[in-house]
Design a protein around this motif. Sequence first.
Motif, PDB file in Angstrom:
ATOM      1  N   TRP A   3       0.884  -1.188   0.050  1.00 35.02           N
ATOM      2  CA  TRP A   3       0.131   0.080  -0.023  1.00 35.02           C
ATOM      3  C   TRP A   3       1.032   1.365  -0.116  1.00 35.02           C
ATOM      4  O   TRP A   3       1.878   1.155   0.702  1.00 35.02           O
ATOM      5  CB  TRP A   3      -0.986   0.134   1.147  1.00 35.02           C
ATOM      6  CG  TRP A   3      -1.992  -0.966   1.204  1.00 35.02           C
ATOM      7  CD1 TRP A   3      -2.347  -2.142   1.705  1.00 35.02           C
ATOM      8  CD2 TRP A   3      -3.224  -0.797   0.426  1.00 35.02           C
ATOM      9  NE1 TRP A   3      -3.283  -2.657   1.212  1.00 35.02           N
ATOM     10  CE2 TRP A   3      -4.132  -1.869   0.540  1.00 35.02           C
ATOM     11  CE3 TRP A   3      -3.797   0.443  -0.002  1.00 35.02           C
ATOM     12  CZ2 TRP A   3      -5.530  -1.980   0.317  1.00 35.02           C
ATOM     13  CZ3 TRP A   3      -5.231   0.443  -0.660  1.00 35.02           C
ATOM     14  CH2 TRP A   3      -5.965  -0.789  -0.463  1.00 35.02           C
TER      15      TRP A   3
ATOM     16  N   GLU B  46       0.391   4.669   1.213  1.00 36.73           N
ATOM     17  CA  GLU B  46      -0.429   5.391   1.963  1.00 36.73           C
ATOM     18  C   GLU B  46      -0.343   6.728   1.906  1.00 36.73           C
ATOM     19  O   GLU B  46       0.807   7.378   1.641  1.00 36.73           O
ATOM     20  CB  GLU B  46      -0.138   4.858   3.684  1.00 36.73           C
ATOM     21  CG  GLU B  46      -0.800   3.722   4.181  1.00 36.73           C
ATOM     22  CD  GLU B  46       0.307   2.544   3.858  1.00 36.73           C
ATOM     23  OE1 GLU B  46       1.431   2.790   3.495  1.00 36.73           O
ATOM     24  OE2 GLU B  46       0.102   1.322   4.566  1.00 36.73           O
TER      25      GLU B  46
ATOM     26  N   LEU C 122      -6.947   7.958   6.990  1.00 38.80           N
ATOM     27  CA  LEU C 122      -5.889   7.023   6.227  1.00 38.80           C
ATOM     28  C   LEU C 122      -6.606   6.575   5.215  1.00 38.80           C
ATOM     29  O   LEU C 122      -7.394   6.192   4.989  1.00 38.80           O
ATOM     30  CB  LEU C 122      -5.641   5.775   6.899  1.00 38.80           C
ATOM     31  CG  LEU C 122      -4.325   4.884   6.237  1.00 38.80           C
ATOM     32  CD1 LEU C 122      -3.179   5.416   6.043  1.00 38.80           C
ATOM     33  CD2 LEU C 122      -4.300   3.423   7.123  1.00 38.80           C
TER      34      LEU C 122
END
Length: 260
Positions: A194, A196, A212
């Motif tokens: 990921w 982020e 997030l």
Amino acid sequence: MTKKRPLILVTNDDGITAPGIRTLISIMNTIGDVLVVAPDSPQSAKGHAITISETLYCDKTSIDTDAPQEEYSCSGTPVDCVKMATHEILKRKPDLCVSGINHGSNAAINVIYSGTMSAAVEAGIEGIPAIGFSLLDYSMKADFSHCKEFILTIVNQVFENGLSKGVVLNVNIPKLQASQIKGIKVCRQANAHWEEEFDKRTSPMGREYYWLTGKFVNEDKGEDTDEWALANGYVSVVPTQFDLTAHHYIQELNTWNLNE
């Protein structure tokens, strides 16, 4: 002589009332005697968290009043649920633990964050054969009907063949019609991650807060991965171990001057 039905522990991370676990319970009732110990509220992305500084509650409940399973609603994490089942509720070790059916993918790096898979891993640590099941549909209105035949196949094969010590199965099912699924593939975990980002906002009281966010990046071009299998219409099965030792690197570390 009638063959004794296996004892099956069912848990999840989406909560005891989530459609995914209700489907999994009904499937397991066709195979064995079922005990359900699951969180009383969603516990997604809790990983292998346990409750150590708060009071833990575990209350007997009856959600499906006309169904045969025994059920407990736990205030803790998915791992807490497995610990409560094995050390407090059950008089003997279950023959199998199944976790899910999770609403959403637990393929690739998602296995690290997954409460669903952490529950299965905890069962594996306890010496219980365990499987985590996930459907690639995050909706609480997801259709799980096509999952049954694949779940039954995999569970029956685990009962027939067993699992090696220290290994649990991570099973992901694509969001497709049953007729569109090509079969089951044994895979490795894709090398994906990921990227982020944090969505920064300000509350009405003037305090900054964050959500997030991010995007999933799969740079693994292999055709033997879970991500490839799912993208190409297969159910993926990844044998997952909880020994995190990088065995291949031990010899390299032994060449370092660590004692000088």
